[in-house]
Design an enzyme around this catalytic site. Sequence first.
Site, PDB file in Angstrom:
ATOM      1  CB  CYS A  84      -0.900   0.005   1.230  1.00 21.68           C
ATOM      2  SG  CYS A  84      -1.861  -1.506   1.423  1.00 21.68           S
ATOM      3  NE  ARG A  95       4.586   1.630  -1.425  1.00 19.85           N
ATOM      4  CZ  ARG A  95       5.752   1.109  -1.064  1.00 19.85           C
ATOM      5  NH1 ARG A  95       6.815   1.345  -1.798  1.00 19.85           N
ATOM      6  NH2 ARG A  95       5.863   0.354   0.006  1.00 19.85           N
ATOM      7  CD1 TRP A 113      -1.995  -5.075  -4.545  1.00 21.51           C
ATOM      8  CD2 TRP A 113      -1.660  -6.186  -2.637  1.00 21.51           C
ATOM      9  NE1 TRP A 113      -1.773  -6.386  -4.868  1.00 21.51           N
ATOM     10  CE2 TRP A 113      -1.565  -7.108  -3.713  1.00 21.51           C
ATOM     11  CE3 TRP A 113      -1.488  -6.679  -1.344  1.00 21.51           C
ATOM     12  CZ2 TRP A 113      -1.308  -8.460  -3.535  1.00 21.51           C
ATOM     13  CZ3 TRP A 113      -1.236  -8.024  -1.156  1.00 21.51           C
ATOM     14  CH2 TRP A 113      -1.140  -8.894  -2.254  1.00 21.51           C
ATOM     15  CD  GLU A 121      11.417 -10.915 -15.998  1.00 21.67           C
ATOM     16  OE1 GLU A 121      10.904  -9.782 -16.096  1.00 21.67           O
ATOM     17  OE2 GLU A 121      11.367 -11.589 -14.949  1.00 21.67           O
ATOM     18  CE  LYS A 160       8.821  -7.693 -16.889  1.00 23.35           C
ATOM     19  NZ  LYS A 160       8.782  -8.509 -15.662  1.00 23.35           N
ATOM     20  CD  GLU A 184       4.922  -8.984 -14.086  1.00 23.02           C
ATOM     21  OE1 GLU A 184       4.699  -8.990 -12.866  1.00 23.02           O
ATOM     22  OE2 GLU A 184       6.042  -8.781 -14.561  1.00 23.02           O
ATOM     23  CG  HIS A 203      11.334 -35.450 -18.724  1.00 24.22           C
ATOM     24  ND1 HIS A 203      11.670 -36.760 -18.448  1.00 24.22           N
ATOM     25  CD2 HIS A 203      12.409 -34.911 -19.344  1.00 24.22           C
ATOM     26  CE1 HIS A 203      12.905 -36.990 -18.872  1.00 24.22           C
ATOM     27  NE2 HIS A 203      13.379 -35.884 -19.419  1.00 24.22           N
ATOM     28  CE  LYS A 239       8.532  -1.473  -9.556  1.00 22.94           C
ATOM     29  NZ  LYS A 239       8.801  -2.224 -10.795  1.00 22.94           N
TER      30      LYS A 239
END
Length: 624
Positions: free
Chosen positions: A2, A27, A76, A497, A501, A504, A520, A619
């Site tokens: 937050c 945030r 948040w 990564e 991306k 999200e 596998h 964040k």
Amino acid sequence: MCGIIGYAGKNQAAPFILDGLAKLEYRGYDSAGVAVVGSDGNLAIEKCKGRLQVLKDKTQGGELIKGSVGIGHTRWATHGEPSDINAHPHISMNGKVALVHNGIIENYIDLKKTLSENGYEFKSDTDTEVVADILDFYYKGNPLETIQKVIKMLRGSYTLVIIFEGITDRIYSVRKNTPLIAGLGKTGNFVASDIAALVSHTKDMYLLEDDEIAEVSSEKINIYDINLNPIKKDIFKVDWDINSAEKEGYDHFMLKEIHEQPRAVRDTISSRIDENNEIILDNINLDYDYLKDVDRVYILGCGSAYYVGTAAKYAIEKSCGIPVEVDLASEFRYRFGENIRKMNPNFKGAKRESRVNKNTLVILISQSGETADTIAALREVKKYGARTLSIVNVVGSTIARESDDVIYTRAGQEVAVATTKALTSQLSVVFLLAEYMARKMGFVPDADLLDALKKIPEQIEELNKSEGKIKSYAERFKAAEVAFFLGRGIDYPVALEGALKLKETAYIHAEAYAAGELKHGPISLIEDGTLVIAVATQDDLYEKMISNIQEVKSRGAQVLIITNEGNDSAEEAGDIVYYVPKTHQLLTPLLSVIPLQQFGYYSAVMRGCDVDKPRNLAKSVVVE
């Protein structure tokens, strides 16, 4: 998580608070609120579900809430769904105390039970309302003594900013395991959870430590320890300006920050490689006498920082030969130390103790330097004598202050929730660190690596200029609902990564696999039209990657290959081939990750997603 701000000054508080919250909305952004103490001493609160703009419209930019002392919050959610009632600030049942909170109170249920037995009733589902009421319960007219008593009762993490009915000239704040900054202004003084909220008003700040209480009025800031003894603190001078928190003509912060990567990498490495190609890592000295006894390196991080650590593992093991383990900070501290069973006193074999000791180097990676799980892991390993080295972006952050050594990335403020320039700056540092350690241990210097590293900013600029190609690929695949990313060796963390991306930003279900694991199990998920993105930059693994690509291609996948210039045979294996400039093999993640960032960004834009503020994310994760 937050965003928190407080103001005590000569001007109206609410407009200033709303302006500060706009700098902190990354945030948390599911609800927002502001509370002030009016000139009559009464508390006035406005809060609502939704983005900050809803609150701004409701209060006419803060003009409808009068008072020169106030607090604000952008949320948040942790306890209770996003709603008007669960939004902060929270006010006590008797109307004497209002506060905002960042963190989690772990024992709030026990406190709530005690309050209920004393006649308190609750409107929200939050732990924060319980804190407001427990402060109210013990308040006898002295805010400092009340706060001192209550924080000794709280378990968990918190930054609290508090106002009291009848006290029209000051606010109070305290922290435990979450960040808190106090700023010295010309027309008043402030507290906030992030420098970004204050930097347009002051560059002079105090960084508060755990259990320190700030009493903030328009004239001064008094800071006390938990026993209410006054503390004299040095002023921390902020060295960046508000422009880094503005979009500067870009459609989104994420796009701006993608384009800032050449500068961020250049700033991170330039002063650390001298004219003789020697590496100078600030004031750090990992010399031979220390490194010869290091038997293990642990690298800890969360999210993208964890993937940077995975790339660092390849670099350090190849360069230095030291065994490296990479772990999620959120899991690591539960695997060793006090959790090891006690030996039977009659056992005659080798004693088994914590694998973390004075011969362990622990590297912690965090953009904010305030990641709660990473802080907890840092504090745990220090109990066992491990040397700690942190790689962070925020000067003066908790992880930086508590580590034995710190290397700052110089990415500047990163606003978009999805990290870009912080990640490439972190990669630059870990590759420098691996080469630095190898040289200190007596290995032959790899001059080619440093020469190649110095060219990386220019090569990233080239990739940014050709982002139109990636934009067209995003258009082609925008309807995809699933994507698989493949890589081998140091390409594997890049694949991880890239998948993150896409998840999200564009809300596409994306998974990354080490390509050798395809057979596998995961290959059973490949069918006609499945999107597969393969990263193939490693010369010694290139042919194996092509074989893996052909395996998915033969089962109907549409394949986008990211590979080095000159690997023309990729044209026969994939549907689309995107070439990145050639560089040193260890440094390829710095280039191959760029088109994956661009792909995530443009996919999100074309799917109508909120690029800078993805749903359910924030964040800086300051709760476990």
